[in-house]
Write a protein that holds these residues in place. Structure first.
Motif, short mmCIF file in Angstrom:
data_model
loop_
_atom_site.label_atom_id
_atom_site.label_comp_id
_atom_site.label_asym_id
_atom_site.label_seq_id
_atom_site.Cartn_x
_atom_site.Cartn_y
_atom_site.Cartn_z
N THR A 111 76.85 -27.39 -61.16
CA THR A 111 76.46 -25.97 -61.29
C THR A 111 77.69 -25.11 -61.51
O THR A 111 77.69 -24.17 -62.30
N GLU A 112 78.80 -25.49 -60.82
CA GLU A 112 80.03 -24.68 -60.93
C GLU A 112 80.51 -24.66 -62.39
O GLU A 112 80.90 -23.61 -62.91
N TYR A 113 80.46 -25.83 -63.03
CA TYR A 113 80.92 -25.90 -64.42
C TYR A 113 80.09 -24.95 -65.28
O TYR A 113 80.64 -24.14 -66.04
N TRP A 114 78.77 -25.02 -65.15
CA TRP A 114 77.91 -24.20 -66.03
C TRP A 114 77.98 -22.73 -65.68
O TRP A 114 77.97 -21.86 -66.55
N ARG A 115 78.08 -22.43 -64.37
CA ARG A 115 78.24 -21.03 -63.97
C ARG A 115 79.52 -20.46 -64.60
O ARG A 115 79.52 -19.38 -65.21
N ASN A 116 80.62 -21.24 -64.47
CA ASN A 116 81.90 -20.76 -65.00
C ASN A 116 81.87 -20.64 -66.53
O ASN A 116 82.44 -19.73 -67.11
N ARG A 117 81.17 -21.59 -67.16
CA ARG A 117 81.09 -21.57 -68.63
C ARG A 117 80.31 -20.33 -69.09
O ARG A 117 80.67 -19.68 -70.07
N ILE A 118 79.24 -20.02 -68.35
CA ILE A 118 78.43 -18.84 -68.71
C ILE A 118 79.28 -17.57 -68.54
O ILE A 118 79.34 -16.72 -69.42
N LEU A 119 79.96 -17.46 -67.39
CA LEU A 119 80.78 -16.27 -67.15
C LEU A 119 81.91 -16.17 -68.18
O LEU A 119 82.21 -15.08 -68.67
N ALA A 120 82.50 -17.31 -68.51
CA ALA A 120 83.62 -17.30 -69.46
C ALA A 120 83.17 -16.88 -70.86
O ALA A 120 83.95 -16.36 -71.64
N ASN A 121 81.90 -17.16 -71.17
CA ASN A 121 81.38 -16.85 -72.51
C ASN A 121 80.46 -15.64 -72.47
O ASN A 121 79.40 -15.63 -73.11
N TYR A 122 80.88 -14.63 -71.75
CA TYR A 122 80.08 -13.40 -71.63
C TYR A 122 79.68 -12.84 -73.00
O TYR A 122 78.57 -12.34 -73.19
N GLY A 123 80.58 -12.95 -73.96
CA GLY A 123 80.32 -12.39 -75.30
C GLY A 123 79.09 -13.00 -75.95
O GLY A 123 78.34 -12.30 -76.64
N GLU A 150 72.10 -15.81 -57.94
CA GLU A 150 73.04 -16.17 -56.87
C GLU A 150 72.72 -17.55 -56.31
O GLU A 150 73.60 -18.39 -56.13
N LYS A 151 71.44 -17.78 -56.06
CA LYS A 151 71.04 -19.04 -55.43
C LYS A 151 71.27 -20.24 -56.35
O LYS A 151 71.79 -21.26 -55.93
N PHE A 152 70.91 -20.10 -57.62
CA PHE A 152 70.97 -21.27 -58.51
C PHE A 152 72.23 -21.35 -59.35
O PHE A 152 72.60 -22.40 -59.83
N LEU A 153 72.91 -20.21 -59.55
CA LEU A 153 74.10 -20.25 -60.40
C LEU A 153 75.39 -19.88 -59.66
O LEU A 153 76.48 -20.15 -60.14
N GLY A 154 75.23 -19.25 -58.49
CA GLY A 154 76.43 -18.84 -57.77
C GLY A 154 77.06 -17.58 -58.33
O GLY A 154 78.25 -17.34 -58.17
N ILE A 155 76.23 -16.75 -59.02
CA ILE A 155 76.72 -15.45 -59.48
C ILE A 155 76.25 -14.41 -58.46
O ILE A 155 75.04 -14.30 -58.20
N THR A 156 77.18 -13.69 -57.88
CA THR A 156 76.82 -12.83 -56.75
C THR A 156 75.71 -11.82 -57.08
O THR A 156 75.69 -11.25 -58.18
N ALA A 157 74.83 -11.63 -56.10
CA ALA A 157 73.76 -10.63 -56.26
C ALA A 157 74.22 -9.26 -55.76
O ALA A 157 73.49 -8.27 -55.85
N GLU A 158 75.46 -9.20 -55.24
CA GLU A 158 75.95 -7.94 -54.63
C GLU A 158 76.33 -6.91 -55.69
O GLU A 158 76.35 -5.72 -55.42
N LYS A 364 81.88 -14.39 -58.79
CA LYS A 364 81.45 -15.67 -58.20
C LYS A 364 81.09 -15.44 -56.74
O LYS A 364 81.86 -14.80 -56.00
N GLU A 365 79.96 -15.97 -56.38
CA GLU A 365 79.41 -15.71 -55.04
C GLU A 365 80.44 -16.03 -53.95
O GLU A 365 80.63 -15.26 -53.01
N GLU A 366 81.14 -17.17 -54.11
CA GLU A 366 82.09 -17.61 -53.08
C GLU A 366 83.34 -16.73 -53.02
O GLU A 366 84.08 -16.78 -52.05
N ASN A 367 83.58 -15.91 -54.07
CA ASN A 367 84.78 -15.05 -54.09
C ASN A 367 84.47 -13.59 -53.77
O ASN A 367 85.39 -12.78 -53.67
N TYR A 368 83.20 -13.26 -53.66
CA TYR A 368 82.84 -11.84 -53.55
C TYR A 368 83.55 -11.15 -52.36
O TYR A 368 84.15 -10.09 -52.52
N ASP A 369 83.48 -11.78 -51.18
CA ASP A 369 84.07 -11.13 -49.99
C ASP A 369 85.59 -10.97 -50.15
O ASP A 369 86.16 -9.93 -49.81
N THR A 370 86.24 -12.03 -50.67
CA THR A 370 87.70 -11.95 -50.88
C THR A 370 88.02 -10.83 -51.86
O THR A 370 88.95 -10.05 -51.66
#
Ligand code: SF4
Ligand code: SF4
Length: 422
Positions: A111-123, A150-158, A364-370
């Motif tokens: 999931t991390e690979y695809w989440r990152n690939r989606i975010l990286a290819n925002y265009g 957030e649940k399935f891709l790890g993209i923050t809902a905040e 990224k959900e895991e980085n939101y608080d940081t």
């Protein structure tokens, strides 16, 4: 600088010939880079830039170790680059290490690979989503959809989904028939990037109007993402394809007498620094040498400072944040200095801290608080500043500023447009 002087460096070479020893050996372990790192400051588990760069490289040369996964926690803010007194090419090392980690250690089924690939290819997403902007805005703004993301891709809902404009900048530019100025001598090619095209066309329009005000013919060629989110996510093949297209396109324009101007400081950083550090396409060095941030260009070639003295833009007081990538290009004092003698508004610099979002990092959900912890200092200074409207050159810093303060965020080019053109 010619292309022959412009070899990218293999950070983790497989042979003795491809050696980063000179770069890594320049590190004398002063830890200035670690002290400057906003992630290391708030995240005790992040080993910091010295480890990600020279130390990891040395370790890897001694034994055949893999790139440490902590490199994915580096936000690519590039503050460490500017902090190193010894010229160690830290961000180049990090970008290359991240690419190696993704290609050799990260499962393409994760999931991390695809989440990152989606975010990286925002265009790519933006190109599809902006075909039906109202529908996309409605769907992506829905809190249920955000929870699912957030649940399935790890993209923050905040965070608030950045809305697509109902007319892209390129559509607007084509509809008006291109540049209203024709000139053999004063020509700029605009690298607008994805965000100004799909989300904030008012910034891109401001650039066109301001440059035309100064008598420039503005070209808006077909272009790809600068690659910034791809470097940050280790998606080097995607970045290479995008960079190759951009270099070919803009090099042709440079040969026709155009200089390249950017409204986003991460885009100008990519064209100026990251492309020559990582790629050897013909024309890379020429493109880098002819790239400028838009106001920097006007400061060099026009008397924008003099013209702005006493001008009265239709703007309230502003709280300005200098993006880290503007800082790396020596542009951090530019907006506040330029706007210091405007009539009727005060522009306050909210300090030199990082906004914390760093492109896709804070999504990224895991980085939101940081990310929010890093941004705290900027939020506090924004609150203390007299203005209740934010100002910055970077679209993701703008997202973070708006998210943390609730303020509307504008771009310096909009202030110049309001002062000189409207
Ligand atoms: S700032 Fe430069 S010289 Fe100092 S520890 Fe970091 S990489 Fe080494
Ligand atoms: S690029 Fe930024 S987050 Fe990454 S190591 Fe350097 S200072 Fe830290």
């Amino acid at each position: 600088m010619s292309d022959s002087e412009n070899f990218p460096i293999d950070v983790f070479p497989e042979t003795e010939e491809m050696d980063l020893r000179p770069g890594a050996d320049s590190c004398y372990k002063c830890s200035a880079c670690d002290t400057s790192c906003p992630v290391a400051e708030v995240d005790d588990d992040f080993p910091g830039p010295k480890f990600q760069g020279p130390e990891q490289w040395r370790l890897k040369r001694k034994e055949d170790t893999s790139v440490d996964e902590s490199v994915m926690k580096c936000s690519n803010c590039m503050r460490c680059d500017g902090a190193c007194p010894s010229g160690v090419p830290l961000s180049q090392m990090h970008n290359t290490a991240r690419a190696e980690y993704v290609s050799e250690e990260m499962s393409m089924l994760s999931t991390e690979y695809w989440r990152n690939r989606i975010l990286a290819n925002y265009g790519t997403l933006a190109r599809i989503g902006s075909k039906v902007p109202r529908l996309t805005n409605f769907v992506m703004g829905n809190s249920l959809v955000q929870q699912v993301n957030e649940k399935f891709l790890g993209i923050t809902a905040e965070r608030e989904f950045p809305e697509f404009a109902t007319e892209t900048f390129v559509e607007w530019f084509e509809k008006r028939g291109g540049s209203t100025v024709q000139s053999e001598d004063k020509r700029v090619a605009y690298f607008h990037g994805d965000y100004a095209n799909y989300n904030t066309p008012e910034v891109a329009k401001a650039l066109v109007r301001v440059f035309e005000h100064y008598g420039y013919e503005v070209a808006v060629p077909d272009q790809r993402c600068s690659g910034t989110p791809m470097f940050a996510n280790g998606m080097m093949d995607d970045a290479r394809r995008a960079a190759k297209f951009n270099v070919e396109t803009f090099h042709n324009l440079v040969e026709d007498g155009y200089d390249i101007v950017c409204s986003c400081t991460s885009c100008s950083m990519a064209l100026r620094q990251e492309y020559p550090e990582l790629f050897t396409f013909d024309g890379t060095a020429e493109v880098a040498a002819h790239t400028y941030e838009a106001l920097e260009y006007l400061r060099i070639y026009e008397d924008v400072e003099g013209d702005l003295k006493g001008a009265k833009p239709n703007f309230p007081n502003l709280a300005y944040h200098a993006p880290c990538h503007a800082r790396n290009q020596g542009l951090d004092g530019q907006a506040v200095n330029l706007f210091s003698e405007l009539d009727g508004l005060e522009v306050t610099d909210v300090g030199d801290s990082c906004s914390g979002i760093s492109g896709t990092y804070g999504w990224k959900e895991e980085n939101y608080d940081t990310s929010m912890k890093i941004g705290e200092e900027m939020f506090e200074h924004m609150e203390d500043a007299p203005g209740e409207t934010g100002l910055t050159e970077c679209p993701t810093c703008a997202m973070q500023m708006g998210h943390g303060s609730g303020y509307e965020i504008r771009h310096p080019l909009e202030v110049v447009e309001s002062a000189l053109v409207n």
